[in-house]
Design an enzyme around this catalytic site. Structure first.
Site, short mmCIF file in Angstrom:
data_model
loop_
_atom_site.label_atom_id
_atom_site.label_comp_id
_atom_site.label_asym_id
_atom_site.label_seq_id
_atom_site.Cartn_x
_atom_site.Cartn_y
_atom_site.Cartn_z
N PRO A 171 6.41 41.17 -32.63
CA PRO A 171 5.32 40.39 -32.03
C PRO A 171 4.09 40.38 -32.94
CG PRO A 171 6.23 41.99 -30.48
CD PRO A 171 6.79 42.33 -31.81
N GLU B 281 -10.56 43.93 -3.41
CA GLU B 281 -10.26 44.96 -4.41
C GLU B 281 -9.83 46.27 -3.76
OE1 GLU B 281 -9.94 44.12 -7.36
OE2 GLU B 281 -10.90 42.17 -7.24
#
Length: 723
Positions: A269, A490
């Protein structure tokens, strides 16, 4: 086999060089400049000569000449068949008149400046010597009569000048022939040079060095990078070290019949360190190292790329043993198909590269290294053994590799005593070497902004948050309802993660908007490396945690927002991979419905099934998502009161840690929790050294049996003690 190039070798090349020999070759532009300067010099001389002649000469009518002679103002006369040149006496009124005109034309420098300008040879410095007059006599006028007439009128000096053939030819040569010869000679010289380059450079692309390979040549450790600067890629380093050892000590390999590999392909990658490894090879090899990019071979002219490939391998064979590194080799190595025409530039370049890989002798010690992150697009003929014999995978580093990479990048960073790189390595699962280098640099910059001389653990973790979430939005203002909604969203993520068995622990919860588009986020920190292997329960727990925000919105606030879009997308991708790639669905079992297309780029895949099957797969994905969402809703409903306490504290502080959340749930004071990054899970103690696992058993040692009658009663002699 020739030995490696030494520092004292006069033939060493430390920069871009495309030609052999010690002599310096002039570029075509240098030849052109010489011609241009020569032409300009010739014309400048002519202009100066013409200006000097014309600046001090005044043309007057023949009648004026006659009048001045009769008045006794003429001093000297030079007569040719078509021109009379004469000067006036010092006390001549006409001379005084023309002198005043010159003063007005050339400023107030005086007659001395005029004489200096018009008379560089330093004549007598008088106006009569500096200013001359010309007139054209009538055609057919006899010089004999004129001479008698001049003598009668008191002219001091007069002569008849007849131009010779030699003078006429010299004047014509200097004025007309010489400039033409200089221009034609320069053009022929430039023309010859250009065609010489065309003959050696491969067609029209050779003009101006276009057909030459623009490869950088490194000798010895001029890259400044060695294998000590590369961490987390031990397998790749081992393969490359063997190639380097083959170049240095070929005898021990050829002794048993081993051959030098022709090429090695670095695959991985972006950011994993392929180019860095190549530079490290250059630093360790102690042999010439040619570095060039695949895009340097491609030009608009057909045949230029093939010419550059030929030139590159020609120069490399001269400096063998050496290494050729082609970065982004997929630029010229893409698979050939029917869409490419017979005169395609890239196809010709690839064909020439294949021919060169087959053509050179491996005994010379020329090794080709290629780097790419798209191996699936490379031509099969390029990947076969005998061309690129080895394929070295440079993958994302594991936990130990990330720790070693952080240690390399923090060698020159002043760290505080509280820095725990192992924890940073755990938090950065999936990051590559370039990400870790950026993280360390951002931490150092943050320490400077805070006025510290050491980088702390908080700086490293804050820089990690900056990389994934961006910086805080200072001017963003949310209404009270929006802040409450974001807080429940959250805390919903955090509560589901805290109650899930296979979920990662919560490190931080914030409702401060950030530049990456989020109004808040929940930071989860893994406690062990899970990048390569995850169970079905862990994947389901990850989807459930992603659904926790939307579940809290619906259960508590009885609404839905677009803030859960990223969570839904992440959960859908995991569920789709479970069904299509991992064989974790009841409908399809072990059937693979897709294949990876870009393994080292985005990791995306394409479906390899019928449309009807894809529709059924979508239903299976939805079923997985429904199960996880139902589990998230159950967690939120069962812990509603605890969520209200955590949300109230979060609205007050805006940012809390996982440890503070646990303190609230356990009824303790969250203000007593120390540390800016405490997790919801208790810290694991360090692994005890192996010596602490050794158990010492205290048992009596049996005495030896008594001696028999046949044995001597004297005790055996004790062995001598060591001095």
């Amino acid at each position: 086999m020739a030995g490696p190039v030494k520092p004292s070798d006069p033939n060493r090349r430390d920069s871009n060089q495309n030609g052999g020999g010690d002599g310096k070759k002039r570029a075509p532009w240098s030849y052109l400049s010489i011609v241009m300067w020569a032409v300009m010099l010739v014309f400048l001389l002519q202009m100066c000569n013409s200006s000097m002649e014309n600046a001090s000469v005044e043309t007057v009518p023949y009648s004026t000449f006659l009048h001045w002679v009769e008045e006794g103002q003429v001093a000297t006369v030079e007569m040719t068949s078509s021109l009379y040149t004469f000067t006036l006496k010092e006390d001549s009124p006409a001379l005084a008149e023309y002198t005043e005109k010159l003063k007005e034309s050339y400023g107030k420098g005086g007659l001395g400046q005029i004489l200096t300008q018009f008379d560089p040879k330093g004549l007598k410095g008088t106006a009569s010597a500096a200013i001359k007059f010309q007139t054209a006599p009538p055609p057919g006028l006899a010089h004999t009569n004129v001479v008698v007439w001049l003598d009668e009128n008191g002219v001091e000096e007069f002569e008849t000048v007849t131009a010779t053939v030699e003078q006429y030819l010299m004047s014509a040569f200097l004025n007309y022939v010489l400039p033409i010869l200089v221009m034609v000679g320069g053009l022929l010289l430039l023309y010859r040079y250009m065609f010489k380059k065309m003959g050696s450079g491969g067609g029209f692309g050779g003009i101006g060095g276009v057909g030459k390979a623009n490869a950088k040549v490194y000798v010895e450790k001029k890259t400044g990078v060695t294998f000590k600067d590369v961490a987390g890629q031990d397998e790749a380093k081992e393969s490359l070290e063997e190639i380097i050892d083959f170049l240095h000590n070929p005898g021990k390999y050829t002794e048993i019949g081993a051959k030098l590999p022709k090429g090695a392909l670095l695959v991985g990658p972006p950011g994993t360190g392929k180019t860095l490894l190549a530079k490290a090879v250059a630093g360790e090899a102690n042999v010439p190292f040619f570095s060039i990019s695949g895009s340097d071979f491609v030009e608009m002219f057909v045949g230029v790329g093939a010419s550059r490939v030929r030139d590159l391998f020609k120069e490399a064979s001269k400096m063998a043993p050496c290494i050729i590194f082609i970065d982004e080799i997929d630029t010229i190595g893409k698979s050939r198909d029917n869409r490419m025409g017979g005169n395609d530039e890239r196809e010709q370049t690839l064909n020439q590269l294949l021919a060169e890989l087959d053509g050179f002798d491996p005994g010379k010690g020329v090794i080709v290294l290629g780097a790419t992150n798209r191996p699936e697009v490379l031509d099969k003929a390029l990947l076969r053994p005998g061309r690129f014999d080895r394929r070295i995978t440079i993958d994302r580093p594991n936990l130990a590799g990330r720790l070693a990479t952080l240690q390399v990048h923090t060698r020159k960073i002043k760290l505080a005593e509280d820095v725990n790189l192992n924890k940073i390595a755990l938090a950065t699962a999936g990051c590559v070497g370039a990400d870790l280098a950026n993280l360390v640099n951002e931490a150092a910059l943050r320490a400077v902004r805070k006025g510290r001389r050491l980088v702390t653990q908080e700086d490293l973790l804050a820089s990690f948050e900056f990389v994934i979430a961006g910086s805080e939005k200072k001017n963003s203002v949310l209404t009270e309802f929006e802040r409450k909604l974001v807080a429940y969203h959250e805390v919903g993520h955090a509560m589901v993660a805290y109650k899930q068995k296979n979920a990662e622990p919560v490190q931080k919860i914030t409702i401060v908007p950030h530049t990456e588009g989020s109004l808040g986020y929940t930071l989860l920190m893994p406690e062990e490396d899970k990048t390569n292997l995850r169970t079905r329960d862990e994947l389901m727990a990850k989807i459930t945690v992603s659904m926790g925000g939307r579940a809290a919105e619906q259960v508590v606030m009885n609404t839905m927002t677009n803030g859960a879009s990223q969570d839904i997308q992440e959960a859908t991708n995991i569920a789709r991979n479970m069904v299509a790639m991992y064989g974790m669905s009841e409908e399809f079992g072990m059937m693979a419905l897709g294949s990876v297309r870009n393994q080292y780029l985005d990791g995306g895949y394409g479906l390899d099934c019928a449309q009807d099957t894809a529709a059924i797969m979508d239903k299976a994905v939805k079923a997985v998502l429904d199960v996880c969402y139902k589990a998230a809703v159950e967690v939120i409903e069962a812990n509603r009161e605890d969520m209200d306490k955590v949300v109230a504290y979060l609205l007050e502080k805006e940012t809390i840690t996982g440890g503070e959340m646990v303190a609230i749930l356990e009824g303790r004071d969250p203000a007593l929790v120390e540390g800016a990054y405490t997790s919801t899970r208790a810290e694991q103690t360090d692994i005890e050294p192996p010596a602490q696992h050794i158990h010492i058993i205290d048992e009596p040692i049996p005495m030896p049996p008594p001696p028999t009658d046949g044995d001597s009663e004297e005790p055996p002699e004790a062995p001598p003690k060591d001095e």
